[in-house]
Scaffold this active site. Structure first.
Site, PDB file in Angstrom:
ATOM      1  N   ARG A  44       3.738 -11.516  -0.229  1.00  0.00           N
ATOM      2  CA  ARG A  44       2.732 -12.564   0.024  1.00  0.00           C
ATOM      3  C   ARG A  44       2.267 -13.265  -1.247  1.00  0.00           C
ATOM      4  O   ARG A  44       1.396 -14.129  -1.191  1.00  0.00           O
ATOM      5  CB  ARG A  44       1.521 -11.934   0.742  1.00  0.00           C
ATOM      6  CG  ARG A  44       1.878 -11.316   2.077  1.00  0.00           C
ATOM      7  CD  ARG A  44       0.789 -10.399   2.565  1.00  0.00           C
ATOM      8  NE  ARG A  44       0.596  -9.248   1.686  1.00  0.00           N
ATOM      9  CZ  ARG A  44      -0.307  -8.278   1.868  1.00  0.00           C
ATOM     10  NH1 ARG A  44      -1.121  -8.343   2.900  1.00  0.00           N
ATOM     11  NH2 ARG A  44      -0.399  -7.275   1.036  1.00  0.00           N
ATOM     12  N   CYS A  82       2.955  -8.924  -8.796  1.00  0.00           N
ATOM     13  CA  CYS A  82       3.302  -7.843  -7.866  1.00  0.00           C
ATOM     14  C   CYS A  82       4.498  -8.270  -7.008  1.00  0.00           C
ATOM     15  O   CYS A  82       4.678  -9.446  -6.716  1.00  0.00           O
ATOM     16  CB  CYS A  82       2.110  -7.520  -6.970  1.00  0.00           C
ATOM     17  SG  CYS A  82       2.416  -6.109  -5.871  1.00  0.00           S
ATOM     18  N   HIS A 126      -3.314  -8.995  -7.322  1.00  0.00           N
ATOM     19  CA  HIS A 126      -3.885  -9.544  -6.089  1.00  0.00           C
ATOM     20  C   HIS A 126      -4.788  -8.510  -5.444  1.00  0.00           C
ATOM     21  O   HIS A 126      -4.551  -7.304  -5.550  1.00  0.00           O
ATOM     22  CB  HIS A 126      -2.783 -10.011  -5.127  1.00  0.00           C
ATOM     23  CG  HIS A 126      -1.926  -8.907  -4.594  1.00  0.00           C
ATOM     24  ND1 HIS A 126      -2.089  -8.375  -3.347  1.00  0.00           N
ATOM     25  CD2 HIS A 126      -0.922  -8.206  -5.164  1.00  0.00           C
ATOM     26  CE1 HIS A 126      -1.204  -7.409  -3.159  1.00  0.00           C
ATOM     27  NE2 HIS A 126      -0.484  -7.278  -4.246  1.00  0.00           N
ATOM     28  N   CYS A 154      -4.041  -4.885  -3.132  1.00  0.00           N
ATOM     29  CA  CYS A 154      -2.680  -4.489  -3.513  1.00  0.00           C
ATOM     30  C   CYS A 154      -2.360  -3.089  -2.964  1.00  0.00           C
ATOM     31  O   CYS A 154      -3.097  -2.132  -3.187  1.00  0.00           O
ATOM     32  CB  CYS A 154      -2.555  -4.497  -5.037  1.00  0.00           C
ATOM     33  SG  CYS A 154      -0.913  -4.029  -5.615  1.00  0.00           S
ATOM     34  N   ASP A 195       4.769  -7.811  -3.992  1.00  0.00           N
ATOM     35  CA  ASP A 195       4.263  -8.136  -2.651  1.00  0.00           C
ATOM     36  C   ASP A 195       4.799  -9.488  -2.172  1.00  0.00           C
ATOM     37  O   ASP A 195       4.675 -10.496  -2.878  1.00  0.00           O
ATOM     38  CB  ASP A 195       2.725  -8.152  -2.707  1.00  0.00           C
ATOM     39  CG  ASP A 195       2.097  -8.152  -1.332  1.00  0.00           C
ATOM     40  OD1 ASP A 195       2.404  -9.075  -0.540  1.00  0.00           O
ATOM     41  OD2 ASP A 195       1.300  -7.249  -1.040  1.00  0.00           O
TER      42      ASP A 195
HETATM   43 CO    CO Z   1       0.545  -5.594  -4.750  1.00  0.00          CO
END
Ligand code: CO
Length: 212
Positions: free
Chosen positions: A46, A42, A98, A101, A44
């Site tokens: 993080r 992803c 994750h 999400c 993302d």
């Molecule tokens: Co995500």
């Protein structure tokens, strides 16, 4: 602050530190990359691929998009996959989702989010196909997390159905496709035990036949 001097300063310090601790590191990398892993994760912020599995630059080939999707009409992802499998000859493809999400959570809503709704529709389709699994899940957080896991497993299937992976297996190339999920809360990855290592594990309709 209108410029990015802090990032460039960080970069200069990082490069100097690596050069000091591991002389020749960049010179070696400049010659070639021989990663054994393709990471599809992803976007993302993080979930940074290299960092969470403790790998250096040069060790992992990375593709990231919102909600770690592998869509058969996405030439970006397919091009990465083709290059990784056919040129770099990676041995492992890791789909890493994750928990929590945002893309998956948005797909579970009925709100409009703009262009991205077209992308997230792939996750809605997955939900719709497996709706029965969600009937007894009452909490929103658990529903999101269950769909995060299901989404990873769906993408493991999608990767294995591509002509790229099917042809690699037909050639006898050593290649496995793994499904993982990462927890932002504790930094730990869980293997979803959905690893595929050959065409025989894929539904017959997706398999490429042997030449006559
Ligand atoms: Co995500």
């Amino acid at each position: 602050m209108s410029n990015l001097d802090n990032l460039l300063d960080n970069n200069a310090q990082w490069a100097a530190r690596v050069q000091e601790q591991r002389p020749g590191f960049f010179e070696n990398l400049a010659h070639q990359q021989t990663p054994e892993y393709l990471w599809i994760g992803c976007s993302d912020s993080r979930v940074p691929a290299n960092q969470i599995v403790g790998l250096d630059p040069g060790d992992i080939f990375v593709h990231r998009n919102v909600a770690n999707l592998v869509v058969h009409t996405d030439f970006n992802c397919l091009s990465v996959l083709q290059y990784a499998v056919e040129v770099l000859k990676v041995k492992h493809i890791i789909i890493c989702g994750h928990y929590g999400c945002g893309g998956v959570a948005a797909a579970l809503q009925n709100m409009e989010h703009g262009l991205i709704d077209n992308w997230l529709r792939n996750i809605k389709d997955l939900y719709e196909q497996h709706e029965v699994l969600f009937r007894d899940i009452k909490s929103d957080e658990e529903r999101v997390n269950a769909l995060c896991m299901l989404n990873v497993i769906g993408q493991v299937s999608n990767v294995s159905h591509t002509t790229i992976v099917q042809n690699a297996w037909k050639r006898g190339q050593d290649l496995s496709v793994h499904g993982w999920i990462y927890s932002i809360k504790d930094g730990l990855i869980k293997d979803l035990d959905s690893t595929l290592t050959g065409s025989e594990q894929v539904p017959a309709i997706y398999r490429l036949s042997e030449p006559e």
